[in-house]
Design a protein around this motif. Structure first.
Motif, PDB file in Angstrom:
ATOM      1  N   GLY A 203      46.815   2.764  39.439  1.00  0.00           N
ATOM      2  CA  GLY A 203      47.792   3.702  39.968  1.00  0.00           C
ATOM      3  C   GLY A 203      47.303   5.130  40.104  1.00  0.00           C
ATOM      4  O   GLY A 203      48.117   6.073  40.072  1.00  0.00           O
ATOM      5  N   TYR A 204      46.006   5.319  40.291  1.00  0.00           N
ATOM      6  CA  TYR A 204      45.438   6.660  40.433  1.00  0.00           C
ATOM      7  C   TYR A 204      44.921   6.891  41.847  1.00  0.00           C
ATOM      8  O   TYR A 204      44.332   6.000  42.466  1.00  0.00           O
ATOM      9  CB  TYR A 204      44.264   6.853  39.470  1.00  0.00           C
ATOM     10  N   LEU A 205      45.114   8.103  42.327  1.00  0.00           N
ATOM     11  CA  LEU A 205      44.512   8.558  43.570  1.00  0.00           C
ATOM     12  C   LEU A 205      43.242   9.331  43.212  1.00  0.00           C
ATOM     13  O   LEU A 205      43.291  10.303  42.457  1.00  0.00           O
ATOM     14  CB  LEU A 205      45.473   9.467  44.334  1.00  0.00           C
ATOM     15  N   VAL A 206      42.099   8.901  43.736  1.00  0.00           N
ATOM     16  CA  VAL A 206      40.819   9.537  43.449  1.00  0.00           C
ATOM     17  C   VAL A 206      40.553  10.623  44.485  1.00  0.00           C
ATOM     18  O   VAL A 206      40.543  10.359  45.691  1.00  0.00           O
ATOM     19  CB  VAL A 206      39.668   8.510  43.458  1.00  0.00           C
ATOM     20  N   VAL A 207      40.336  11.845  44.000  1.00  0.00           N
ATOM     21  CA  VAL A 207      40.015  12.981  44.877  1.00  0.00           C
ATOM     22  C   VAL A 207      38.569  13.388  44.589  1.00  0.00           C
ATOM     23  O   VAL A 207      38.275  14.002  43.567  1.00  0.00           O
ATOM     24  CB  VAL A 207      40.963  14.163  44.632  1.00  0.00           C
TER      25      VAL A 207
ATOM     26  N   THR B 112      49.335  17.834  38.724  1.00  0.00           N
ATOM     27  CA  THR B 112      49.365  16.456  39.229  1.00  0.00           C
ATOM     28  C   THR B 112      48.090  15.691  38.848  1.00  0.00           C
ATOM     29  O   THR B 112      48.031  14.479  39.037  1.00  0.00           O
ATOM     30  CB  THR B 112      49.525  16.422  40.768  1.00  0.00           C
ATOM     31  N   TYR B 113      47.101  16.409  38.324  1.00  0.00           N
ATOM     32  CA  TYR B 113      45.845  15.760  37.928  1.00  0.00           C
ATOM     33  C   TYR B 113      45.901  15.325  36.471  1.00  0.00           C
ATOM     34  O   TYR B 113      46.355  16.082  35.605  1.00  0.00           O
ATOM     35  CB  TYR B 113      44.658  16.707  38.137  1.00  0.00           C
ATOM     36  N   SER B 114      45.413  14.114  36.220  1.00  0.00           N
ATOM     37  CA  SER B 114      45.424  13.569  34.859  1.00  0.00           C
ATOM     38  C   SER B 114      44.131  13.860  34.105  1.00  0.00           C
ATOM     39  O   SER B 114      44.154  14.127  32.905  1.00  0.00           O
ATOM     40  CB  SER B 114      45.646  12.052  34.897  1.00  0.00           C
TER      41      SER B 114
ATOM     42  N   MET C 174      51.945   9.285  42.702  1.00  0.00           N
ATOM     43  CA  MET C 174      50.718   8.670  42.171  1.00  0.00           C
ATOM     44  C   MET C 174      49.917   9.705  41.376  1.00  0.00           C
ATOM     45  O   MET C 174      49.761  10.852  41.807  1.00  0.00           O
ATOM     46  CB  MET C 174      49.868   8.121  43.321  1.00  0.00           C
ATOM     47  N   LYS C 175      49.394   9.291  40.224  1.00  0.00           N
ATOM     48  CA  LYS C 175      48.567  10.174  39.398  1.00  0.00           C
ATOM     49  C   LYS C 175      47.232  10.421  40.104  1.00  0.00           C
ATOM     50  O   LYS C 175      46.740   9.563  40.830  1.00  0.00           O
ATOM     51  CB  LYS C 175      48.329   9.540  38.028  1.00  0.00           C
ATOM     52  N   LYS C 176      46.667  11.584  39.858  1.00  0.00           N
ATOM     53  CA  LYS C 176      45.415  11.930  40.523  1.00  0.00           C
ATOM     54  C   LYS C 176      44.299  12.165  39.503  1.00  0.00           C
ATOM     55  O   LYS C 176      44.546  12.615  38.387  1.00  0.00           O
ATOM     56  CB  LYS C 176      45.588  13.183  41.388  1.00  0.00           C
ATOM     57  N   VAL C 177      43.067  11.856  39.926  1.00  0.00           N
ATOM     58  CA  VAL C 177      41.891  12.154  39.129  1.00  0.00           C
ATOM     59  C   VAL C 177      40.880  12.855  40.035  1.00  0.00           C
ATOM     60  O   VAL C 177      40.648  12.433  41.165  1.00  0.00           O
ATOM     61  CB  VAL C 177      41.280  10.884  38.501  1.00  0.00           C
ATOM     62  N   LYS C 178      40.337  13.954  39.551  1.00  0.00           N
ATOM     63  CA  LYS C 178      39.277  14.638  40.283  1.00  0.00           C
ATOM     64  C   LYS C 178      37.958  13.959  39.927  1.00  0.00           C
ATOM     65  O   LYS C 178      37.574  13.891  38.759  1.00  0.00           O
ATOM     66  CB  LYS C 178      39.229  16.113  39.904  1.00  0.00           C
ATOM     67  N   PHE C 179      37.271  13.454  40.925  1.00  0.00           N
ATOM     68  CA  PHE C 179      36.018  12.731  40.734  1.00  0.00           C
ATOM     69  C   PHE C 179      34.858  13.597  41.229  1.00  0.00           C
ATOM     70  O   PHE C 179      34.663  13.760  42.433  1.00  0.00           O
ATOM     71  CB  PHE C 179      36.078  11.402  41.502  1.00  0.00           C
ATOM     72  N   ILE C 180      34.120  14.159  40.288  1.00  0.00           N
ATOM     73  CA  ILE C 180      32.983  15.024  40.624  1.00  0.00           C
ATOM     74  C   ILE C 180      31.707  14.229  40.400  1.00  0.00           C
ATOM     75  O   ILE C 180      31.407  13.830  39.274  1.00  0.00           O
ATOM     76  CB  ILE C 180      32.989  16.297  39.754  1.00  0.00           C
ATOM     77  N   TYR C 181      30.964  13.982  41.470  1.00  0.00           N
ATOM     78  CA  TYR C 181      29.776  13.145  41.319  1.00  0.00           C
ATOM     79  C   TYR C 181      28.524  13.843  41.859  1.00  0.00           C
ATOM     80  O   TYR C 181      28.573  14.589  42.833  1.00  0.00           O
ATOM     81  CB  TYR C 181      29.970  11.783  41.982  1.00  0.00           C
ATOM     82  N   ASN C 182      27.423  13.573  41.180  1.00  0.00           N
ATOM     83  CA  ASN C 182      26.132  14.127  41.553  1.00  0.00           C
ATOM     84  C   ASN C 182      25.302  13.022  42.217  1.00  0.00           C
ATOM     85  O   ASN C 182      24.807  12.129  41.534  1.00  0.00           O
ATOM     86  CB  ASN C 182      25.407  14.663  40.318  1.00  0.00           C
TER      87      ASN C 182
END
Length: 295
Positions: free
Chosen positions: A32-36, A56-58, A1-9
């Protein structure tokens, strides 16, 4: 599974992203993305968000205002991370995300991002720091630094204008020297704006700006009388075109040098910027983005 780094304030704007995290995850899972996730806080340095970044991060998804985007991008540049970014506009002004044409609704924004292609856009650099939207010094710089977070969150962009009108009668002239190939200025001014984007506080000042033209749009508000400045200030608030306006210089350049010995600070995307002297340049195609709205 593709990954996305989710940085939130969680502190951006009215804290709305806290209620929308499930939407972010749901839409990405459907594609189809895994949210990290990484939650920005005073307890952890934002550099920790990138410790697990690999092939592995998109892309990097940022939820916050321009200051949050600026902070993330600077860390990415310092760490030589060349992944695309995109932005969920949950801050006070969100000028950069609006320049990209990203919707405010989180689910619509995520779908637009995930259905888009990677594009290279310009980024500004001021000494050793980067900015995505605007670098400034002068009147609004001090206002931005001195306006409380509570007032910004309560009144939004109006908070800056209220503080600006309060400060105008007492604002002193600032001696500055600006040098570039296209135009030079050596004299008294009130405000210097250097745009990579198009708007500040949602007002379209640099209406000629383009995402990928390799140029910055420079606006210098020259010192004048209170009557002249009040008229110009009102014109700015109304979002009217500023070219051919008395007491204003507007030009495009890919690089400029700024010298000032006054006791003032600089501002980049709402955060404290570097000290003078300044070398400001446009890095053409220096940032990869997702979610750019098709014209």
């Amino acid at each position: 599974m593709k990954k996305v780094k989710f940085i939130y304030n969680p502190y951006s704007g009215e804290n709305t992203i806290i209620m929308d995290i499930d939407k972010v995850i749901a839409v990405h899972q459907k594609y189809g993305y895994l949210v990290v996730p990484f939650r920005i806080s005073f307890e952890y340095d934002i550099s920790e968000a990138f410790q697990d970044i690999d092939n592995t991060y998109s892309y990097i998804l940022i939820a916050g205002g321009d200051g949050t985007v600026d902070n993330v991008v600077n860390h990415m540049k310092n760490l030589n991370i060349d992944l695309p970014i995109s932005v969920l506009p949950v801050g006070t002004a969100n000028d950069f995300s609006k320049f990209l044409g990203i919707p405010q609704e989180v689910d619509r924004a995520c779908k637009q991002i995930l259905n888009s292609e990677v594009k290279s856009v310009d980024i500004g650099k001021i000494n050793d720091k980067y900015f995505v939207n605007v670098a400034s010094t002068g009147l609004f710089t001090d206002i931005s630094q001195k306006t409380s977070v509570a007032l910004k969150n309560t009144m939004g962009k109006l908070a800056y204008y209220v503080k600006g009108l309060e400060a105008l009668p007492n604002f002193k002239k600032l001696k500055v020297k600006v040098l570039s190939k296209e135009a030079n200025f050596d004299g008294d001014m009130y405000l210097l704006l250097v745009f990579n984007g198009r708007t500040a506080g949602n007002l379209k000042f640099a209406y000629k700006a383009e995402l990928d033209d390799g140029y910055l749009d420079v606006i210098i508000i020259k010192a004048g009388t209170i009557v002249e400045m009040s008229a110009l200030f009102i014109k700015m608030l109304k979002g009217e075109h500023l070219e051919d306006t008395h007491n204003l210089l507007y030009f495009k350049t890919d690089k400029l040098y700024v010298e000032c010995h006054e006791d003032i600070v600089t501002d980049i995307d709402g955060e404290r910027g570097p000290d003078f002297p300044l070398t400001i340049e446009c890095i053409k195609g220096g940032l990869k983005v997702l979610g750019l709205k098709n014209k």
